[in-house]
Write a protein that holds these residues in place. Sequence first.
Motif, PDB file in Angstrom:
ATOM      1  N   LEU A  79       0.825  -1.213   0.000  1.00 50.30           N
ATOM      2  CA  LEU A  79       0.000   0.000   0.000  1.00 50.30           C
ATOM      3  C   LEU A  79       0.857   1.259   0.000  1.00 50.30           C
ATOM      4  CD1 LEU A  79      -2.987  -0.813   2.389  1.00 50.30           C
ATOM      5  CD2 LEU A  79      -3.032  -0.561  -0.102  1.00 50.30           C
ATOM      6  N   ALA A  80       2.039   1.188   0.609  1.00 51.58           N
ATOM      7  CA  ALA A  80       2.944   2.341   0.579  1.00 51.58           C
ATOM      8  C   ALA A  80       3.407   2.614  -0.845  1.00 51.58           C
ATOM      9  CB  ALA A  80       4.140   2.101   1.490  1.00 51.58           C
ATOM     10  N   GLY A  81       3.686   1.552  -1.594  1.00 48.19           N
ATOM     11  CA  GLY A  81       4.040   1.721  -2.996  1.00 48.19           C
ATOM     12  C   GLY A  81       2.894   2.287  -3.799  1.00 48.19           C
ATOM     13  N   LEU A  82       1.688   1.819  -3.504  1.00 45.32           N
ATOM     14  CA  LEU A  82       0.510   2.326  -4.197  1.00 45.32           C
ATOM     15  C   LEU A  82       0.317   3.815  -3.905  1.00 45.32           C
ATOM     16  CD1 LEU A  82      -1.612   0.921  -6.024  1.00 45.32           C
ATOM     17  CD2 LEU A  82      -3.123   0.866  -4.036  1.00 45.32           C
ATOM     18  N   ALA A 158      -4.283   8.549   4.908  1.00 49.33           N
ATOM     19  CA  ALA A 158      -4.883   8.553   6.242  1.00 49.33           C
ATOM     20  C   ALA A 158      -4.927   7.144   6.816  1.00 49.33           C
ATOM     21  CB  ALA A 158      -6.283   9.153   6.185  1.00 49.33           C
ATOM     22  N   TYR A 159      -5.292   6.161   5.990  1.00 51.16           N
ATOM     23  CA  TYR A 159      -5.357   4.766   6.431  1.00 51.16           C
ATOM     24  C   TYR A 159      -3.983   4.284   6.902  1.00 51.16           C
ATOM     25  CZ  TYR A 159      -5.857  -0.327   6.082  1.00 51.16           C
ATOM     26  OH  TYR A 159      -5.832  -1.682   6.330  1.00 51.16           O
ATOM     27  N   LEU A 160      -2.956   4.568   6.121  1.00 49.97           N
ATOM     28  CA  LEU A 160      -1.606   4.167   6.494  1.00 49.97           C
ATOM     29  C   LEU A 160      -1.128   4.937   7.721  1.00 49.97           C
ATOM     30  CD1 LEU A 160      -0.098   3.929   2.912  1.00 49.97           C
ATOM     31  CD2 LEU A 160      -0.269   2.042   4.524  1.00 49.97           C
ATOM     32  N   ARG A 165      -2.410  -1.574   7.313  1.00 51.36           N
ATOM     33  CA  ARG A 165      -1.453  -2.191   6.404  1.00 51.36           C
ATOM     34  C   ARG A 165      -2.112  -3.169   5.427  1.00 51.36           C
ATOM     35  NH1 ARG A 165       0.773   1.493   8.006  1.00 51.36           N
ATOM     36  NH2 ARG A 165       2.790   1.691   9.071  1.00 51.36           N
ATOM     37  N   ARG A 166      -3.257  -3.712   5.789  1.00 51.80           N
ATOM     38  CA  ARG A 166      -3.868  -4.773   4.974  1.00 51.80           C
ATOM     39  C   ARG A 166      -4.558  -4.188   3.741  1.00 51.80           C
ATOM     40  NH1 ARG A 166      -4.982  -9.809   6.526  1.00 51.80           N
ATOM     41  NH2 ARG A 166      -7.046  -9.696   5.575  1.00 51.80           N
TER      42      ARG A 166
END
Length: 202
Positions: A79-82, A158-160, A165-166
Amino acid sequence: MAREAITGLVLAGGQGRRMGGQDKGLLTLHGQALAARALQRLAPQVGATALSANRHLADYQALGVPVWPDTLPDQPGPLAGLLTGMTHAQTPWLASVPCDCPDFPTDLVARLAAAAAAQQADLAVAVAPAPDEAGRWAPKLHPVFCMARTALRADLAAYLGQGGRRVRDWLGRHRTVEVAFDDGAAFLNVNTPEDLARRHAG
């Protein structure tokens, strides 16, 4: 949806734990780096391509596309890459694929885009058969084969920032359409040295 509206992102920012810490995107299959193979397969499906990586940046830059490291510390996952891709992309949509899946479908993005448009969805993800521990094949969500509106970047940040993480949990926050593919073998990853050896032998 025109492919010029889509940036394609190859995710190569993982830590490669099951590969003994090796950078999976730079491992070679039949003389070609896995990341290069993924870029080659993705490029005809999108308007522009880029790569998410956190190590060996010069080696990835040599592949001839923009290389975007995570904007968050400690490599917290795909998700960090996204998020990094959404931050840099100049298009309304971002399509992501992992670097370690050398044979993903050549119509992947077209089918994800068509489903997203038809359902007026914010995200589209692939579903395809995958083997379980007993070797039985059953439908499985492949969430990193994802097409997302880049306008979701603030929500993803915001989610991160809240420790999320999922990938599946984040998908559940939005209108997401699942797109079924029949060829499960096309979505098999190269996760271990044994997997890579089998691909060389195949």
